[in-house]
Design a protein around this motif. Structure first.
Motif, PDB file in Angstrom:
ATOM      1  N   TYR A   1       0.822  -1.204   0.000  1.00 53.90           N
ATOM      2  CA  TYR A   1       0.000   0.000   0.000  1.00 53.90           C
ATOM      3  C   TYR A   1       0.864   1.265   0.000  1.00 53.90           C
ATOM      4  N   ILE A   2       1.902   1.278   0.836  1.00 47.98           N
ATOM      5  CA  ILE A   2       2.792   2.448   0.914  1.00 47.98           C
ATOM      6  C   ILE A   2       3.524   2.645  -0.405  1.00 47.98           C
ATOM      7  N   GLU A   3       3.990   1.568  -0.999  1.00 47.40           N
ATOM      8  CA  GLU A   3       4.702   1.669  -2.280  1.00 47.40           C
ATOM      9  C   GLU A   3       3.787   2.185  -3.382  1.00 47.40           C
ATOM     10  N   ALA A   4       2.536   1.747  -3.391  1.00 47.82           N
ATOM     11  CA  ALA A   4       1.585   2.213  -4.403  1.00 47.82           C
ATOM     12  C   ALA A   4       1.318   3.710  -4.240  1.00 47.82           C
ATOM     13  N   LYS A   5       1.189   4.176  -3.013  1.00 46.12           N
ATOM     14  CA  LYS A   5       0.964   5.606  -2.769  1.00 46.12           C
ATOM     15  C   LYS A   5       2.182   6.429  -3.169  1.00 46.12           C
ATOM     16  N   ASN A   6       3.382   5.890  -2.934  1.00 49.01           N
ATOM     17  CA  ASN A   6       4.590   6.610  -3.357  1.00 49.01           C
ATOM     18  C   ASN A   6       4.659   6.738  -4.870  1.00 49.01           C
ATOM     19  N   GLU A   7       4.238   5.704  -5.574  1.00 52.01           N
ATOM     20  CA  GLU A   7       4.233   5.776  -7.042  1.00 52.01           C
ATOM     21  C   GLU A   7       3.203   6.773  -7.526  1.00 52.01           C
ATOM     22  N   LEU A   8       2.051   6.835  -6.855  1.00 53.79           N
ATOM     23  CA  LEU A   8       0.977   7.726  -7.276  1.00 53.79           C
ATOM     24  C   LEU A   8       1.274   9.185  -6.946  1.00 53.79           C
TER      25      LEU A   8
ATOM     26  N   ASN B   1       4.284  11.503   0.069  1.00 55.66           N
ATOM     27  CA  ASN B   1       2.841  11.280   0.085  1.00 55.66           C
ATOM     28  C   ASN B   1       2.027  12.565   0.036  1.00 55.66           C
ATOM     29  N   ARG B   2       2.511  13.528  -0.733  1.00 48.19           N
ATOM     30  CA  ARG B   2       1.728  14.755  -0.914  1.00 48.19           C
ATOM     31  C   ARG B   2       1.329  14.859  -2.374  1.00 48.19           C
ATOM     32  N   LYS B   3       0.069  15.003  -2.583  1.00 47.00           N
ATOM     33  CA  LYS B   3      -0.428  15.106  -3.938  1.00 47.00           C
ATOM     34  C   LYS B   3      -0.207  16.532  -4.426  1.00 47.00           C
ATOM     35  N   THR B   4       0.440  16.667  -5.549  1.00 44.54           N
ATOM     36  CA  THR B   4       0.685  17.993  -6.108  1.00 44.54           C
ATOM     37  C   THR B   4      -0.317  18.242  -7.227  1.00 44.54           C
TER      38      THR B   4
END
Length: 169
Positions: free
Chosen positions: A139-146, A151-154
């Motif tokens: 889950y953490i790896e998927a969020k890092n890729e996204l 983990n901040r969405k730009t």
């Protein structure tokens, strides 16, 4: 008689005798007060403090206090505890062995601290760092890729460059 620093009860008792006096007169009265000549000797409430040695008036209900203030009481208890520890050491000079704990196997004072026993590390370390399961790591790896690291969405800005409006946003 040896004197320590006077307690609050002794200071209050002395204030009654030297109120509104100049320095020289107060010195004479204080000398008489230290000798015990000013107060009524028949008054059972006037006592000498067990710690500081100054005269004071006991205003407690049963007239059983031994010290003039809480500060003197704390100091005399400290002295009693020190004497008790010294006597205990004289009677039992052998050092009591310290009970071994799991934290004794962690050498924290070195430049690179480490655990001497893996068992101790596992038993103590789980309280501070719980292991993560594979699903959480995925889950953490998927969020890092996204979102990228942190983990901040730009927000993505899309600028249309069509003809002459390229300078306008």
């Amino acid at each position: 008689m040896s004197y320590n620093e006077p307690g609050l009860g002794a200071i209050e008792f002395a204030k009654h005798f030297i109120k509104n006096m100049n320095r020289n007169d107060a010195l004479k009265v204080t000398t008489q007060l230290l000798k015990g000549e000013l107060h009524d000797n028949q008054d059972n409430r006037v006592k000498r403090c067990d710690y500081c040695g100054y005269w004071w008036k006991d205003n407690s209900l049963r007239n059983t206090r031994k010290t003039c203030s809480d500060g003197c009481k704390t100091s005399i208890k400290t002295l009693q505890k020190r004497e008790q520890r010294a006597n205990e050491f004289l009677l039992n000079p052998e050092k009591k062995e310290k009970k071994e704990t799991l934290m004794d196997y962690y050498l924290w004072w070195l430049e690179q601290p480490f655990w001497v026993q893996e068992y101790a590390m596992i038993k103590v370390g789980w309280k501070f760092e719980r292991p993560s399961g594979v699903s959480l790591m995925n889950y953490i790896e998927a969020k890092n890729e996204l979102y990228g690291i942190g983990n901040r969405k730009t927000s993505k800005k899309v600028v249309n460059y069509h003809g002459n409006s390229k300078d306008e946003f």
